[in-house]
Write a protein that holds these residues in place. Structure first.
Motif, PDB file in Angstrom:
ATOM      1  N   ARG A  86      36.109  40.192  44.858  1.00 42.49           N
ATOM      2  CA  ARG A  86      36.267  41.141  43.751  1.00 42.49           C
ATOM      3  C   ARG A  86      36.895  42.395  44.336  1.00 42.49           C
ATOM      4  O   ARG A  86      36.193  43.304  44.806  1.00 42.49           O
ATOM      5  N   GLN A  87      38.238  42.419  44.322  1.00 43.66           N
ATOM      6  CA  GLN A  87      38.952  43.493  45.003  1.00 43.66           C
ATOM      7  C   GLN A  87      39.315  44.626  44.054  1.00 43.66           C
ATOM      8  O   GLN A  87      39.326  44.453  42.844  1.00 43.66           O
ATOM      9  N   SER A  88      39.662  45.772  44.672  1.00 40.71           N
ATOM     10  CA  SER A  88      39.970  46.950  43.861  1.00 40.71           C
ATOM     11  C   SER A  88      41.318  46.765  43.159  1.00 40.71           C
ATOM     12  O   SER A  88      42.229  46.113  43.673  1.00 40.71           O
ATOM     13  N   PHE A  89      41.439  47.363  41.995  1.00 39.21           N
ATOM     14  CA  PHE A  89      42.585  47.142  41.112  1.00 39.21           C
ATOM     15  C   PHE A  89      43.910  47.554  41.753  1.00 39.21           C
ATOM     16  O   PHE A  89      44.828  46.753  41.892  1.00 39.21           O
ATOM     17  N   LEU A  90      43.990  48.800  42.177  1.00 38.37           N
ATOM     18  CA  LEU A  90      45.248  49.341  42.696  1.00 38.37           C
ATOM     19  C   LEU A  90      45.754  48.538  43.897  1.00 38.37           C
ATOM     20  O   LEU A  90      46.921  48.149  43.967  1.00 38.37           O
ATOM     21  N   GLU A  91      44.852  48.272  44.825  1.00 34.91           N
ATOM     22  CA  GLU A  91      45.239  47.566  46.045  1.00 34.91           C
ATOM     23  C   GLU A  91      45.672  46.132  45.744  1.00 34.91           C
ATOM     24  O   GLU A  91      46.595  45.606  46.363  1.00 34.91           O
ATOM     25  N   THR A  92      45.023  45.511  44.781  1.00 40.29           N
ATOM     26  CA  THR A  92      45.358  44.134  44.420  1.00 40.29           C
ATOM     27  C   THR A  92      46.731  44.071  43.751  1.00 40.29           C
ATOM     28  O   THR A  92      47.552  43.213  44.078  1.00 40.29           O
ATOM     29  N   VAL A  93      46.977  44.983  42.832  1.00 40.38           N
ATOM     30  CA  VAL A  93      48.264  45.002  42.131  1.00 40.38           C
ATOM     31  C   VAL A  93      49.406  45.197  43.132  1.00 40.38           C
ATOM     32  O   VAL A  93      50.386  44.448  43.139  1.00 40.38           O
ATOM     33  N   ASP A 124      38.454  50.705  33.178  1.00 42.56           N
ATOM     34  CA  ASP A 124      37.269  50.210  32.461  1.00 42.56           C
ATOM     35  C   ASP A 124      37.665  49.506  31.174  1.00 42.56           C
ATOM     36  O   ASP A 124      37.081  48.505  30.783  1.00 42.56           O
ATOM     37  N   ASN A 125      38.686  50.057  30.543  1.00 43.78           N
ATOM     38  CA  ASN A 125      39.197  49.453  29.318  1.00 43.78           C
ATOM     39  C   ASN A 125      39.759  48.053  29.585  1.00 43.78           C
ATOM     40  O   ASN A 125      39.576  47.129  28.790  1.00 43.78           O
ATOM     41  N   LEU A 126      40.432  47.904  30.730  1.00 40.70           N
ATOM     42  CA  LEU A 126      41.020  46.607  31.085  1.00 40.70           C
ATOM     43  C   LEU A 126      39.935  45.550  31.262  1.00 40.70           C
ATOM     44  O   LEU A 126      40.092  44.399  30.857  1.00 40.70           O
ATOM     45  N   CYS A 127      38.822  45.951  31.867  1.00 41.42           N
ATOM     46  CA  CYS A 127      37.731  45.006  32.131  1.00 41.42           C
ATOM     47  C   CYS A 127      37.175  44.401  30.859  1.00 41.42           C
ATOM     48  O   CYS A 127      36.663  43.281  30.868  1.00 41.42           O
ATOM     49  N   ASN A 181      44.604  38.592  26.645  1.00 45.63           N
ATOM     50  CA  ASN A 181      45.156  39.918  26.349  1.00 45.63           C
ATOM     51  C   ASN A 181      45.466  40.699  27.620  1.00 45.63           C
ATOM     52  O   ASN A 181      46.504  41.353  27.720  1.00 45.63           O
ATOM     53  N   LEU A 182      44.556  40.603  28.580  1.00 45.05           N
ATOM     54  CA  LEU A 182      44.747  41.313  29.837  1.00 45.05           C
ATOM     55  C   LEU A 182      45.970  40.756  30.574  1.00 45.05           C
ATOM     56  O   LEU A 182      46.759  41.491  31.154  1.00 45.05           O
ATOM     57  N   ARG A 183      46.131  39.435  30.508  1.00 49.78           N
ATOM     58  CA  ARG A 183      47.273  38.787  31.150  1.00 49.78           C
ATOM     59  C   ARG A 183      48.587  39.304  30.562  1.00 49.78           C
ATOM     60  O   ARG A 183      49.498  39.703  31.277  1.00 49.78           O
ATOM     61  N   GLU A 184      48.664  39.327  29.238  1.00 50.39           N
ATOM     62  CA  GLU A 184      49.881  39.797  28.569  1.00 50.39           C
ATOM     63  C   GLU A 184      50.145  41.260  28.883  1.00 50.39           C
ATOM     64  O   GLU A 184      51.275  41.671  29.105  1.00 50.39           O
ATOM     65  N   TYR A 185      49.072  42.033  28.913  1.00 53.74           N
ATOM     66  CA  TYR A 185      49.211  43.465  29.206  1.00 53.74           C
ATOM     67  C   TYR A 185      49.757  43.683  30.624  1.00 53.74           C
ATOM     68  O   TYR A 185      50.712  44.435  30.828  1.00 53.74           O
ATOM     69  N   LEU A 186      49.165  42.991  31.608  1.00 58.34           N
ATOM     70  CA  LEU A 186      49.574  43.208  33.000  1.00 58.34           C
ATOM     71  C   LEU A 186      50.980  42.690  33.271  1.00 58.34           C
ATOM     72  O   LEU A 186      51.667  43.164  34.183  1.00 58.34           O
ATOM     73  N   LEU A 187      51.431  41.736  32.468  1.00 58.85           N
ATOM     74  CA  LEU A 187      52.786  41.196  32.640  1.00 58.85           C
ATOM     75  C   LEU A 187      53.865  42.241  32.333  1.00 58.85           C
ATOM     76  O   LEU A 187      55.030  42.066  32.693  1.00 58.85           O
TER      77      LEU A 187
END
Length: 296
Positions: free
Chosen positions: A113-120, A198-201, A207-213
């Motif tokens: 479970r890695q941090s968001f910024l570093e993973t992206v 927090d909103n993304l979680c 929906n999250l997939r489409e958003y991150l794309l």
DNA sequence: TTTCAGGTTGAAC
DNA sequence: GTTCAACCTGAA
């Protein structure tokens, strides 16, 4: 499920290692910020560090942030149960995978479970790239922008904050060895300012997939890695060059990428992400062995 | 000298 | 909606 760990001050002890193997965990392509020193494994995540050492039949994890790494290593999830579910699906579909061998080789994998910024950032850099170069780029970013931090005898650089990353231009990332991915990184980092994680979680996987794309440098493969290795959405199945080979093993022939992905998700549903990791690791181990035999 | 490495993108059908 | 070449870079 019996608890597999104990906490004592700044140390976590993994008391049951049947579903925890640090080499499996780090070497299955989900993380680019670690190194091996002798028999110790140093894991860097966000601002924190963990020193993982095997002692007899357990692991000692010395860390700057116990709570963070209990979550990071997903220690409260029952992997024995998950492995059984994956096994059942593989058997009922008669996929012909040597499951005992697969778990003997990579049964200690856990989904981090890695941090968001570093993973992206890590997975944008990972596109059409190799592990050693990805690690170098990530290290460069830390060393040049991160805060120097001490933990016992260890000195390391924390992963920089978004504000610090946002001040960098394309040249910085080119110097980090990111090549043509640099433009995507600059764009995406700008886009990330103002995003409420927090909103993304709370969003559904779809929906999250489409958003991150929408982010630059984030395509179908990278987005699934972010969903799996950061948001623990295990109902995704990242399709890369290795998975294409695996798909051929399972279904007889390759297909279009999104067809393969959908078929794999249909088969493995909620444990798709875990299945991907076990199969992926097994395929790679076998491939490396074959290479060594060929070179002999 | 090519190929490959855990793909994404944008232009051309 | 699909396909397909181009893309930094360096190790094998």
């Amino acid at each position: 499920m019996k608890k597999i760990y104990k906490i004592d001050k700044n140390e976590i002890t993994i008391t049951d290692i049947s579903e925890f193997d640090i080499e499996h965990i780090l070497d299955c392509g989900q993380i680019f910020t670690y190194k091996r020193i002798g028999d110790d494994f140093i894991v860097y995540s966000d601002k924190d560090i963990a020193v993982v050492r095997k002692v007899d039949d357990f692991y000692k994890i010395n860390t700057s942030n116990v709570e963070y790494f209990v979550n990071f290593f997903d220690l409260d999830t029952d992997y024995a149960k998950i492995k059984n579910e994956v096994k059942t699906i593989l058997e009922s579909n008669k996929f012909g995978v040597n499951i005992d061998e697969m778990y003997r080789r990579g049964g200690g994998i856990r989904i981090l479970r890695q941090s968001f910024l570093e993973t992206v950032i890590g997975f944008i850099i990972s596109a059409n790239n190799n592990i050693s170069r990805i690690k170098k780029s990530m290290q460069y970013i830390r060393e040049n922008l991160g805060t120097k931090t001490k933990f016992g005898d260890f000195e390391y650089f924390a992963f920089p904050c978004l504000e610090s990353l946002a001040m960098q231009n394309e040249t910085f990332f080119q110097n980090a060895g990111c090549g043509y991915r640099s433009a995507s990184l600059v764009k995406t980092i700008k886009m990330l300012q103002g995003v409420d994680i927090d909103n993304l979680c709370s969003m559904s996987t779809q929906n999250l997939r489409e958003y991150l794309l929408n982010f630059a440098g984030v395509g179908p493969k990278v987005v699934d890695c972010i969903l799996l290795f950061c948001f623990s959405r295990t109902d995704v199945f990242p399709v890369d060059t290795w998975v294409k080979k695996i798909y051929k093993d399972l279904f007889g022939e390759e297909s279009k990428e999104n067809v393969m992905r959908q078929n794999l998700i249909n088969k493995f549903s909620g444990v798709a992400g875990y299945a991907q990791q076990y199969l992926f690791y097994f395929k790679r181990v076998q491939s490396f062995e074959k290479k060594n035999i060929d070179n002999f």
